[in-house]
Design a protein around this motif. Structure first.
Motif, mmCIF file in Angstrom:
data_model
loop_
_atom_site.group_PDB
_atom_site.id
_atom_site.type_symbol
_atom_site.label_atom_id
_atom_site.label_comp_id
_atom_site.label_asym_id
_atom_site.label_seq_id
_atom_site.Cartn_x
_atom_site.Cartn_y
_atom_site.Cartn_z
ATOM 1 N N SER A 98 0.810 -1.224 0.000
ATOM 2 C CA SER A 98 0.000 0.000 0.000
ATOM 3 C C SER A 98 0.846 1.278 0.000
ATOM 4 C CB SER A 98 -0.931 -0.003 1.219
ATOM 5 O OG SER A 98 -0.163 -0.056 2.408
ATOM 6 N N GLY A 99 2.171 1.155 0.174
ATOM 7 C CA GLY A 99 3.056 2.322 0.182
ATOM 8 C C GLY A 99 3.246 2.860 1.588
ATOM 9 N N GLY A 100 3.840 4.011 1.693
ATOM 10 C CA GLY A 100 4.051 4.609 3.005
ATOM 11 C C GLY A 100 5.143 5.658 3.000
ATOM 12 N N LYS A 101 5.515 6.056 4.201
ATOM 13 C CA LYS A 101 6.536 7.093 4.371
ATOM 14 C C LYS A 101 7.580 6.634 5.365
ATOM 15 C CE LYS A 101 3.512 10.912 3.252
ATOM 16 N NZ LYS A 101 3.295 12.328 3.413
ATOM 17 N N ASP A 102 8.794 7.109 5.159
ATOM 18 C CA ASP A 102 9.899 6.883 6.094
ATOM 19 C C ASP A 102 10.776 8.120 6.001
ATOM 20 O OD1 ASP A 102 11.692 5.771 7.919
ATOM 21 O OD2 ASP A 102 11.938 3.900 6.808
ATOM 22 N N THR A 103 11.840 8.152 6.753
ATOM 23 C CA THR A 103 12.699 9.327 6.791
ATOM 24 C C THR A 103 14.159 8.913 6.702
ATOM 25 O OG1 THR A 103 11.089 10.446 8.198
ATOM 26 C CG2 THR A 103 13.307 11.360 8.176
ATOM 27 N N VAL A 104 14.912 9.605 5.850
ATOM 28 C CA VAL A 104 16.360 9.437 5.808
ATOM 29 C C VAL A 104 16.942 10.469 6.770
ATOM 30 C CG1 VAL A 104 18.451 9.497 4.403
ATOM 31 C CG2 VAL A 104 16.298 8.741 3.390
ATOM 32 N N VAL A 105 17.711 10.003 7.744
ATOM 33 C CA VAL A 105 18.359 10.899 8.700
ATOM 34 C C VAL A 105 19.764 11.195 8.171
ATOM 35 C CG1 VAL A 105 19.111 11.203 11.088
ATOM 36 C CG2 VAL A 105 17.005 9.934 10.585
ATOM 37 N N ILE A 106 19.978 12.452 7.802
ATOM 38 C CA ILE A 106 21.252 12.873 7.216
ATOM 39 C C ILE A 106 22.040 13.665 8.254
ATOM 40 C CG2 ILE A 106 22.327 14.293 5.416
ATOM 41 C CD1 ILE A 106 19.745 13.791 3.762
ATOM 42 N N THR A 107 23.288 13.274 8.444
ATOM 43 C CA THR A 107 24.199 14.009 9.320
ATOM 44 C C THR A 107 25.339 14.501 8.442
ATOM 45 O OG1 THR A 107 23.637 12.552 11.151
ATOM 46 C CG2 THR A 107 25.612 13.890 11.404
#
Length: 127
Positions: free
Chosen positions: A51-60
């Protein structure tokens, strides 16, 4: 009179040489920038339901710049909110619904400035 002209020329030459020598000083030069450590990781696991979705790339990245590349074939179902930036950032990733009937995968690449090593993140979506 002849000696006076000769001394004047010598004094002028010495003055010119002194001026040129002191004009080339490199005092108070700015410090060369040093790259910060660069990391990029998924906040969750990078796996998505059909169904899809969202996530987050944490960039440092400290204060350094970065940009994101996504393969053209995947841009219809994988999107980020920002293609480039600088510094530490949490980059939202949206995965569209998978209606293909097959599992799919995309590798997004985060490219830091200063020719630091790229970071490849693999996202998987079930069918």
């Amino acid at each position: 009179m002849c000696n006076l002209k000769r001394y004047s020329r010598i004094a002028a030459s010495v003055g010119l040489i002194f001026s040129l020598a002191t004009a080339c000083k490199k005092d108070n030069m700015p410090v060369k920038p040093v790259p910060a450590a660069f990391t990029a990781t998924m906040k969750h696991n990078g796996s998505f339901a059909a169904s899809g979705g969202k996530d987050t790339v944490v960039i440092t990245a400290g204060t350094d710049g970065w940009w994101v590349t996504i393969p053209t074939a995947s841009t219809s179902w994988c999107a980020v909110t920002q293609a480039y930036g600088a510094g530490n950032f949490q980059l939202p990733v949206t995965i569209g619904a998978n209606t293909t009937g097959a599992a799919r995968q995309v590798i997004i690449t985060l490219n830091p400035s200063y020719n630091l090593p790229k970071v490849a993140i693999t996202l998987n979506q079930s069918n």
